[in-house]
Design a protein around this motif. Structure first.
Motif, PDB file in Angstrom:
ATOM      1  N   ALA A  82      -2.329   1.208 -14.604  1.00 23.45           N
ATOM      2  CA  ALA A  82      -2.327   0.995 -16.051  1.00 23.45           C
ATOM      3  C   ALA A  82      -3.583   1.540 -16.721  1.00 23.45           C
ATOM      4  CB  ALA A  82      -2.162  -0.495 -16.354  1.00 23.45           C
ATOM      5  N   THR A  83      -4.662   1.692 -15.956  1.00 24.16           N
ATOM      6  CA  THR A  83      -5.898   2.259 -16.503  1.00 24.16           C
ATOM      7  C   THR A  83      -6.045   3.744 -16.143  1.00 24.16           C
ATOM      8  OG1 THR A  83      -7.153   1.477 -14.583  1.00 24.16           O
ATOM      9  CG2 THR A  83      -7.139   0.060 -16.532  1.00 24.16           C
ATOM     10  N   SER A  84      -4.945   4.342 -15.694  1.00 23.07           N
ATOM     11  CA  SER A  84      -4.882   5.779 -15.366  1.00 23.07           C
ATOM     12  C   SER A  84      -5.772   6.180 -14.199  1.00 23.07           C
ATOM     13  CB  SER A  84      -5.227   6.638 -16.595  1.00 23.07           C
ATOM     14  OG  SER A  84      -4.340   6.350 -17.649  1.00 23.07           O
ATOM     15  N   ARG A  85      -6.038   5.260 -13.310  1.00 23.99           N
ATOM     16  CA  ARG A  85      -6.828   5.559 -12.116  1.00 23.99           C
ATOM     17  C   ARG A  85      -5.843   5.713 -10.948  1.00 23.99           C
ATOM     18  NH1 ARG A  85     -11.212   0.843 -12.801  1.00 23.99           N
ATOM     19  NH2 ARG A  85     -11.850   1.484 -10.720  1.00 23.99           N
ATOM     20  N   TYR A  86      -5.078   6.788 -11.028  1.00 28.30           N
ATOM     21  CA  TYR A  86      -3.924   6.972 -10.151  1.00 28.30           C
ATOM     22  C   TYR A  86      -4.286   7.133  -8.674  1.00 28.30           C
ATOM     23  CZ  TYR A  86      -1.725   7.573 -14.671  1.00 28.30           C
ATOM     24  OH  TYR A  86      -1.304   7.375 -15.952  1.00 28.30           O
ATOM     25  N   ALA A  87      -5.345   7.869  -8.379  1.00 27.57           N
ATOM     26  CA  ALA A  87      -5.727   8.060  -6.971  1.00 27.57           C
ATOM     27  C   ALA A  87      -6.100   6.721  -6.337  1.00 27.57           C
ATOM     28  CB  ALA A  87      -6.879   9.059  -6.855  1.00 27.57           C
ATOM     29  N   GLU A  88      -6.864   5.906  -7.060  1.00 28.19           N
ATOM     30  CA  GLU A  88      -7.239   4.590  -6.546  1.00 28.19           C
ATOM     31  C   GLU A  88      -6.021   3.681  -6.426  1.00 28.19           C
ATOM     32  OE1 GLU A  88     -11.208   3.018  -8.168  1.00 28.19           O
ATOM     33  OE2 GLU A  88     -10.630   4.610  -9.572  1.00 28.19           O
ATOM     34  N   ALA A  89      -5.102   3.808  -7.377  1.00 25.01           N
ATOM     35  CA  ALA A  89      -3.870   3.007  -7.333  1.00 25.01           C
ATOM     36  C   ALA A  89      -3.060   3.368  -6.092  1.00 25.01           C
ATOM     37  CB  ALA A  89      -3.043   3.228  -8.592  1.00 25.01           C
ATOM     38  N   GLN A  90      -2.986   4.667  -5.789  1.00 27.11           N
ATOM     39  CA  GLN A  90      -2.258   5.114  -4.590  1.00 27.11           C
ATOM     40  C   GLN A  90      -2.907   4.561  -3.328  1.00 27.11           C
ATOM     41  OE1 GLN A  90      -1.968   9.448  -5.108  1.00 27.11           O
ATOM     42  NE2 GLN A  90       0.245   9.167  -4.921  1.00 27.11           N
ATOM     43  N   GLU A  91      -4.226   4.599  -3.272  1.00 26.98           N
ATOM     44  CA  GLU A  91      -4.935   4.078  -2.096  1.00 26.98           C
ATOM     45  C   GLU A  91      -4.652   2.586  -1.895  1.00 26.98           C
ATOM     46  OE1 GLU A  91      -9.132   4.887  -2.291  1.00 26.98           O
ATOM     47  OE2 GLU A  91      -8.794   7.004  -2.723  1.00 26.98           O
ATOM     48  N   ALA A  92      -4.691   1.821  -2.980  1.00 24.10           N
ATOM     49  CA  ALA A  92      -4.452   0.378  -2.882  1.00 24.10           C
ATOM     50  C   ALA A  92      -3.010   0.102  -2.447  1.00 24.10           C
ATOM     51  CB  ALA A  92      -4.751  -0.310  -4.215  1.00 24.10           C
ATOM     52  N   ALA A  93      -2.059   0.832  -3.027  1.00 31.06           N
ATOM     53  CA  ALA A  93      -0.648   0.629  -2.675  1.00 31.06           C
ATOM     54  C   ALA A  93      -0.381   1.058  -1.230  1.00 31.06           C
ATOM     55  CB  ALA A  93       0.250   1.389  -3.635  1.00 31.06           C
ATOM     56  N   ALA A  94      -1.022   2.126  -0.782  1.00 31.94           N
ATOM     57  CA  ALA A  94      -0.845   2.582   0.602  1.00 31.94           C
ATOM     58  C   ALA A  94      -1.419   1.565   1.584  1.00 31.94           C
ATOM     59  CB  ALA A  94      -1.503   3.950   0.798  1.00 31.94           C
ATOM     60  N   GLU A  95      -2.549   0.973   1.241  1.00 32.74           N
ATOM     61  CA  GLU A  95      -3.131  -0.063   2.090  1.00 32.74           C
ATOM     62  C   GLU A  95      -2.216  -1.295   2.122  1.00 32.74           C
ATOM     63  OE1 GLU A  95      -5.934  -2.165   4.523  1.00 32.74           O
ATOM     64  OE2 GLU A  95      -5.394  -0.074   4.221  1.00 32.74           O
ATOM     65  N   ALA A  96      -1.647  -1.638   0.979  1.00 35.76           N
ATOM     66  CA  ALA A  96      -0.698  -2.757   0.931  1.00 35.76           C
ATOM     67  C   ALA A  96       0.502  -2.464   1.832  1.00 35.76           C
ATOM     68  CB  ALA A  96      -0.238  -3.008  -0.499  1.00 35.76           C
ATOM     69  N   LEU A  97       1.010  -1.258   1.766  1.00 31.03           N
ATOM     70  CA  LEU A  97       2.147  -0.877   2.611  1.00 31.03           C
ATOM     71  C   LEU A  97       1.798  -1.036   4.083  1.00 31.03           C
ATOM     72  CD1 LEU A  97       4.995   0.309   2.911  1.00 31.03           C
ATOM     73  CD2 LEU A  97       3.949   2.589   2.805  1.00 31.03           C
ATOM     74  N   ARG A  98       0.607  -0.610   4.467  1.00 27.57           N
ATOM     75  CA  ARG A  98       0.176  -0.743   5.859  1.00 27.57           C
ATOM     76  C   ARG A  98       0.129  -2.218   6.273  1.00 27.57           C
ATOM     77  NH1 ARG A  98      -3.859  -2.090   8.805  1.00 27.57           N
ATOM     78  NH2 ARG A  98      -5.317  -2.525   7.126  1.00 27.57           N
ATOM     79  N   LEU A  99      -0.399  -3.064   5.397  1.00 28.95           N
ATOM     80  CA  LEU A  99      -0.501  -4.489   5.704  1.00 28.95           C
ATOM     81  C   LEU A  99       0.857  -5.186   5.727  1.00 28.95           C
ATOM     82  CD1 LEU A  99      -3.656  -5.369   3.597  1.00 28.95           C
ATOM     83  CD2 LEU A  99      -3.496  -5.356   6.090  1.00 28.95           C
ATOM     84  N   PHE A 100       1.804  -4.651   4.973  1.00 32.38           N
ATOM     85  CA  PHE A 100       3.136  -5.252   4.903  1.00 32.38           C
ATOM     86  C   PHE A 100       4.049  -4.835   6.065  1.00 32.38           C
ATOM     87  CE2 PHE A 100       2.971  -5.949   0.089  1.00 32.38           C
ATOM     88  CZ  PHE A 100       3.051  -7.318   0.184  1.00 32.38           C
ATOM     89  N   GLN A 101       3.579  -3.994   6.992  1.00 32.71           N
ATOM     90  CA  GLN A 101       4.432  -3.488   8.064  1.00 32.71           C
ATOM     91  C   GLN A 101       5.234  -4.616   8.705  1.00 32.71           C
ATOM     92  OE1 GLN A 101       5.122  -0.227   8.891  1.00 32.71           O
ATOM     93  NE2 GLN A 101       3.966   0.089   7.022  1.00 32.71           N
ATOM     94  N   GLY A 102       6.561  -4.425   8.731  1.00 30.32           N
ATOM     95  CA  GLY A 102       7.443  -5.416   9.327  1.00 30.32           C
ATOM     96  C   GLY A 102       7.943  -6.463   8.346  1.00 30.32           C
ATOM     97  N   GLU A 103       7.450  -6.443   7.122  1.00 27.09           N
ATOM     98  CA  GLU A 103       7.878  -7.380   6.092  1.00 27.09           C
ATOM     99  C   GLU A 103       8.625  -6.576   5.037  1.00 27.09           C
ATOM    100  OE1 GLU A 103       7.564  -8.495   2.878  1.00 27.09           O
ATOM    101  OE2 GLU A 103       7.930 -10.593   3.203  1.00 27.09           O
ATOM    102  N   ALA A 104       9.966  -6.588   5.136  1.00 28.32           N
ATOM    103  CA  ALA A 104      10.808  -5.674   4.356  1.00 28.32           C
ATOM    104  C   ALA A 104      10.604  -5.775   2.848  1.00 28.32           C
ATOM    105  CB  ALA A 104      12.279  -5.908   4.705  1.00 28.32           C
ATOM    106  N   LYS A 105      10.541  -6.968   2.306  1.00 29.09           N
ATOM    107  CA  LYS A 105      10.395  -7.106   0.851  1.00 29.09           C
ATOM    108  C   LYS A 105       9.055  -6.568   0.377  1.00 29.09           C
ATOM    109  CE  LYS A 105      13.506 -10.988   0.070  1.00 29.09           C
ATOM    110  NZ  LYS A 105      13.637 -12.368  -0.411  1.00 29.09           N
ATOM    111  N   GLY A 106       8.005  -6.866   1.118  1.00 32.40           N
ATOM    112  CA  GLY A 106       6.687  -6.365   0.753  1.00 32.40           C
ATOM    113  C   GLY A 106       6.611  -4.851   0.849  1.00 32.40           C
ATOM    114  N   GLU A 107       7.162  -4.311   1.930  1.00 35.77           N
ATOM    115  CA  GLU A 107       7.190  -2.860   2.084  1.00 35.77           C
ATOM    116  C   GLU A 107       7.930  -2.211   0.918  1.00 35.77           C
ATOM    117  OE1 GLU A 107       8.842  -1.783   5.865  1.00 35.77           O
ATOM    118  OE2 GLU A 107       7.138  -2.566   6.978  1.00 35.77           O
TER     119      GLU A 107
END
Length: 117
Positions: A82-107
């Motif tokens: 929302a603050t147009s910091r897209y690269a940082e947003a991608q990094e945070a979302a990618a880290e979340a995806l890694r942490l959610f491994q095996g949890e279908a809704k979170g992934e």
């Protein structure tokens, strides 16, 4: 007007929750910070939303709660987007995806945000 009033009440309740949990209950504090982040986003206070979610991420990480850390990371990613910091947003979302491994809704939530970026 009623939406504004409801957000003001929610903001006050979240702030009280954060204040009461600070210093004594780190898991409850992290949860309260994430609620505060969501209220701040809805209110258009993006920096405050990011600050609250980032603090929640740090607390959940220190507690070893990967699923909650991932959820908080998605809140941060949304605020960064929302603050147009897209690269940082991608990094945070990618880290979340890694942490959610095996949890279908979170992934699915992380993938949805990544696709949007």
């Amino acid at each position: 007007r009623s939406c504004r009033e409801a957000l003001a009440k929610a903001s006050k309740a979240a702030a009280v929750s954060v204040k009461q949990a600070r210093g004594s209950q780190p898991h409850l504090l992290a949860c309260a910070l994430c609620v505060q982040s969501q209220v701040e986003m809805l209110s258009g206070r993006l920096q405050e939303a990011l600050s609250a979610s980032d603090e929640g991420v740090v607390l959940f990480r220190s507690l070893g709660d990967d699923a909650s850390e991932a959820s908080a990371l998605l809140l941060s990613a949304d605020a960064l987007r929302a603050t147009s910091r897209y690269a940082e947003a991608q990094e945070a979302a990618a880290e979340a995806l890694r942490l959610f491994q095996g949890e279908a809704k979170g992934e699915a939530r992380a993938l949805e945000l990544l696709a949007f970026l």
